[in-house]
Design an enzyme around this catalytic site. Structure first.
Site, PDB file in Angstrom:
ATOM      1  N   HIS A 223      -2.971  -5.526   1.715  1.00  8.77           N
ATOM      2  CA  HIS A 223      -2.261  -5.742   2.987  1.00  8.77           C
ATOM      3  C   HIS A 223      -2.301  -7.199   3.442  1.00  8.77           C
ATOM      4  O   HIS A 223      -3.111  -7.539   4.318  1.00  8.77           O
ATOM      5  CB  HIS A 223      -2.930  -4.912   4.092  1.00  8.77           C
TER       6      HIS A 223
ATOM      7  N   GLU B 133      -0.487  -8.583   5.444  1.00  6.23           N
ATOM      8  CA  GLU B 133      -0.109  -8.655   6.871  1.00  6.23           C
ATOM      9  C   GLU B 133      -1.322  -8.591   7.798  1.00  6.23           C
ATOM     10  O   GLU B 133      -1.194  -8.808   8.999  1.00  6.23           O
ATOM     11  CB  GLU B 133       0.903  -7.541   7.212  1.00  6.23           C
TER      12      GLU B 133
ATOM     13  N   CYS C 265       0.833  -1.208   0.000  1.00  6.75           N
ATOM     14  CA  CYS C 265       0.000   0.000   0.000  1.00  6.75           C
ATOM     15  C   CYS C 265       0.876   1.270   0.000  1.00  6.75           C
ATOM     16  O   CYS C 265       1.480   1.561  -1.021  1.00  6.75           O
ATOM     17  CB  CYS C 265      -0.972  -0.057   1.171  1.00  6.75           C
TER      18      CYS C 265
HETATM   19  N1  GLN Z   1      -3.420   6.283   0.890  1.00  6.81           N
HETATM   20  C1  GLN Z   1      -2.220   6.013   1.604  1.00  6.81           C
HETATM   21  C2  GLN Z   1      -1.023   6.757   1.011  1.00  6.81           C
HETATM   22  O1  GLN Z   1      -1.130   7.480   0.085  1.00  6.81           O
HETATM   23  C3  GLN Z   1      -1.920   4.552   1.648  1.00  6.81           C
HETATM   24  C4  GLN Z   1      -2.916   3.833   2.510  1.00  6.81           C
HETATM   25  C5  GLN Z   1      -2.395   2.583   3.149  1.00  6.81           C
HETATM   26  O2  GLN Z   1      -1.190   2.336   3.215  1.00  6.81           O
HETATM   27  N2  GLN Z   1      -3.287   1.808   3.715  1.00  6.81           N
HETATM   28  O3  GLN Z   1       0.037   6.621   1.528  1.00  6.81           O
END
Ligand code: GLN
EC number: 4.3.3.6
Length: 202
Positions: A176, A178, A82
């Site tokens: 994710h 994890e 992410c």
């Molecule tokens: N939207 C977040 C970002 O731009 C990422 C979100 C996340 O890691 N769950 O960093």
């Protein structure tokens, strides 16, 4: 051969969940990393989910951005989830001002592409390299990958959007693993780290 040591970049984000997943994925010692000198003690690094602008700023502030770029360039395995995926992109489509990335994967990412926090969702994904049941992808204000360069391989898509990519020893997912208790993606990364260590020690 001794057990590989895998760091989790511990500036901001869901560090603890990755430490638990790596330990459960077996065959790896996992430890938080935030100082430049700690980077030389690891065989691979996970960059967690969180807020990529914050991680970017703190990485510069803690002096780890430049050494991290150097190690990734040298081939150290990295896995970003992410916000971590955003950190590994060579280019962000819509960066906040001053937002930098480590880079390493020839891809363009769009931040928050799947919508806001309350539009978070789960989806079953077929991920190349992961055998058996589909992987349950948890998407939280997740980015998607707009496009990849020739060197990057797409590992998974959702709704026609790229959500998992690999380039050499660098791995990135919009979702994710994890958070699900299914440690197969972390297991895949541990395999990348093991292969890297074996090649390095030859
Ligand atoms: N939207 C977040 C970002 O731009 C990422 C979100 C996340 O890691 N769950 O960093």
């Amino acid at each position: 051969m001794s057990t590989p040591v895998i760091g989790v970049l511990a500036l901001q984000g869901d560090v603890r969940e990755h430490l638990v997943a790596l330990a459960a994925a077996d065959a790896a010692v996992a430890r938080p990393v935030r100082r430049p000198e700690e980077l030389s003690e690891i065989d691979g690094l996970v960059i967690p989910g969180g807020e990529s602008t914050t991680i970017s700023k703190l990485a510069v502030l803690f002096g780890v951005m430049a050494p991290l770029r150097a190690r990734v360039r040298d081939g150290m395995p990295v896995y970003g989830t992410c916000a971590g995926m955003i950190m590994l992109a060579d280019k962000i489509l819509d960066p906040r001002s001053g937002q930098e990335t480590i880079g390493g994967i020839d891809m363009i990412v769009r931040r928050n592409a799947f919508g806001r926090q309350n539009e978070s969702f789960e989806a079953a994904l077929d991920v190349k390299g992961i055998a058996g049941e589909p992987v349950e992808g948890v998407f939280i204000r997740a980015p998607w990958v707009e496009s990849v360069g020739a060197a990057a391989e797409v590992l998974a898509e959702h709704d026609g959007h790229i959500v998992a990519v690999r380039q050499g020893n660098a791995l990135a997912t919009s979702f994710h693993p994890e958070l699900t208790g299914d440690h197969r993606v972390h297991g895949l990364f541990v395999d990348v780290v093991r292969a890297y260590r074996t090649a390095e020690s030859l």
